[in-house]
Write an enzyme that holds these catalytic residues in place. Structure first.
Site, PDB file in Angstrom:
ATOM      1  N   ASP A 129       0.854  -1.184   0.000  1.00  0.00           N
ATOM      2  CA  ASP A 129       0.000   0.000   0.000  1.00  0.00           C
ATOM      3  C   ASP A 129       0.895   1.242   0.000  1.00  0.00           C
ATOM      4  OD1 ASP A 129      -3.050   0.825   0.860  1.00  0.00           O
ATOM      5  OD2 ASP A 129      -1.576   2.202   1.702  1.00  0.00           O
ATOM      6  N   GLU A 164      -5.088   2.545  -3.562  1.00  0.00           N
ATOM      7  CA  GLU A 164      -3.633   2.570  -3.666  1.00  0.00           C
ATOM      8  C   GLU A 164      -3.000   1.275  -3.164  1.00  0.00           C
ATOM      9  OE1 GLU A 164      -4.644   4.717   0.251  1.00  0.00           O
ATOM     10  OE2 GLU A 164      -5.522   4.432  -1.737  1.00  0.00           O
TER      11      GLU A 164
END
Length: 316
Positions: free
Chosen positions: A191, A234
């Site tokens: 991430d 993301e």
């Protein structure tokens, strides 16, 4: 019938049939002056139901074994497919399909295959209760278009990584493969650190560029048999076939280093980002399911964030 009504008629002809969908895209070919049709010299199996809908497999002249066994040219992970389920062979310009003692049978057009049977353009072939393909003869342009349609259906439009649906399907397939063959399987999830700050400070177009560059860096790292996907927002994921937890940690470290070395040019100067990484493996996850593997990797990803970010966690 109006032009709009005509268009709708084509679209609604058969939404589940990839070949019918190509008719919508190729309407221009039907107009006067269109180029001559190419020879239909491509023999294809097109997934017509279930996971990987629209996937295209090209048949050659060599025999094609169909089943769950690793050595099968047409490898299927579907429940109800036998290890050596069926064989497709080429003979005097025709393809013949033969059931090879499968538990749940092979069917063509709804009829059980009892002896080697010829395939005809448009035949629906069913291996067991779930795996359904359409045998189609196509020209080069049609084959390319079918492949493009399938690739678009499994790809994240922004980053070029596989999408979440494809990831979910592939993870279950890879777990099935690992169980059958006694091999390991690793999952690496990562991430982008402080991504909201990137969007707030530099704007969403720059945030999108960051995701694209990260995706490029990750794709350069993975093997052909690995699966790289955008898991959401993301967050990204890597499925690593045949890799144990120690190997996954090495991959995670290489990935972290490559992304930390990236630099994105903005009107506010050079932007550098980092990622937090969590790793899990099939062999070390007590509840050996797709859900447990994702949960373990995700838990370790957030442990990496809470531990200071820009790091890899593979235990705990």
């Amino acid at each position: 019938m109006t032009d709009e009504e005509t268009k709708k008629a084509f679209v609604l002809a058969d939404e589940d049939d990839p070949l019918e969908r190509t008719a919508v895209v190729n309407l221009a070919d039907l107009r006067p002056g269109a180029s001559k049709r190419q020879a239909k010299d491509r023999h294809l199996l097109i997934r017509a139901r279930g996971a990987h809908l629209g996937q295209v497999l090209k048949l050659g002249t060599q025999p094609h074994r169909v089943g769950r066994a690793n050595e099968c040219e047409v490898w299927l992970s579907d429940d109800g497919v036998s290890r050596k389920h069926a064989t497709i062979t080429f003979d005097n310009g025709n393809y013949l399909i033969e059931d090879t003692g499968s538990a749940n049978g092979t069917f063509v057009g709804g009829q059980k295959v009892e002896r080697p049977s010829p395939l005809r353009d448009g035949d629906l072939i069913q291996f067991g209760p779930q795996a359904v393909f359409r045998y189609s003869q196509a020209d080069e342009g049609q084959e390319q278009l079918l492949r493009q349609l399938y690739e678009a259906s499994v790809t994240d439009a922004l980053t070029g990584a596989n999408n979440r649906e494809h990831f979910d399907n592939q993870l279950r397939m890879e777990l099935s493969f690992a169980r059958r063959h006694g091999t390991d399987l690793a999952l690496v999830m990562f991430d982008v650190d402080h991504f909201k700050r990137v969007n707030d400070t530099y704007g969403h177009p720059v945030g999108d560029e960051v995701l694209v560059e990260i995706s490029k860096a990750a794709r350069r790292l993975v093997r052909n048999e690995d699966v790289f996907a955008r898991y959401g927002g993301e967050e990204f994921a890597l499925i690593l076939r045949g890799i144990a937890l120690d190997g996954a940690k090495i991959v995670g470290e290489r990935l972290r280093e490559r992304i930390a070395a990236l630099s994105v040019t903005t009107d506010k100067g050079e932007l550098k980002v980092t990622v937090s990484v969590g790793c899990a493996s099939f062999a070390t996850t007590p509840d050996q399911t797709a859900e447990a593997l994702v949960q373990t990797a995700d838990k370790r990803l957030y442990a990496a964030k809470h531990g200071g970010r820009n790091r890899v966690v593979a235990e705990g």
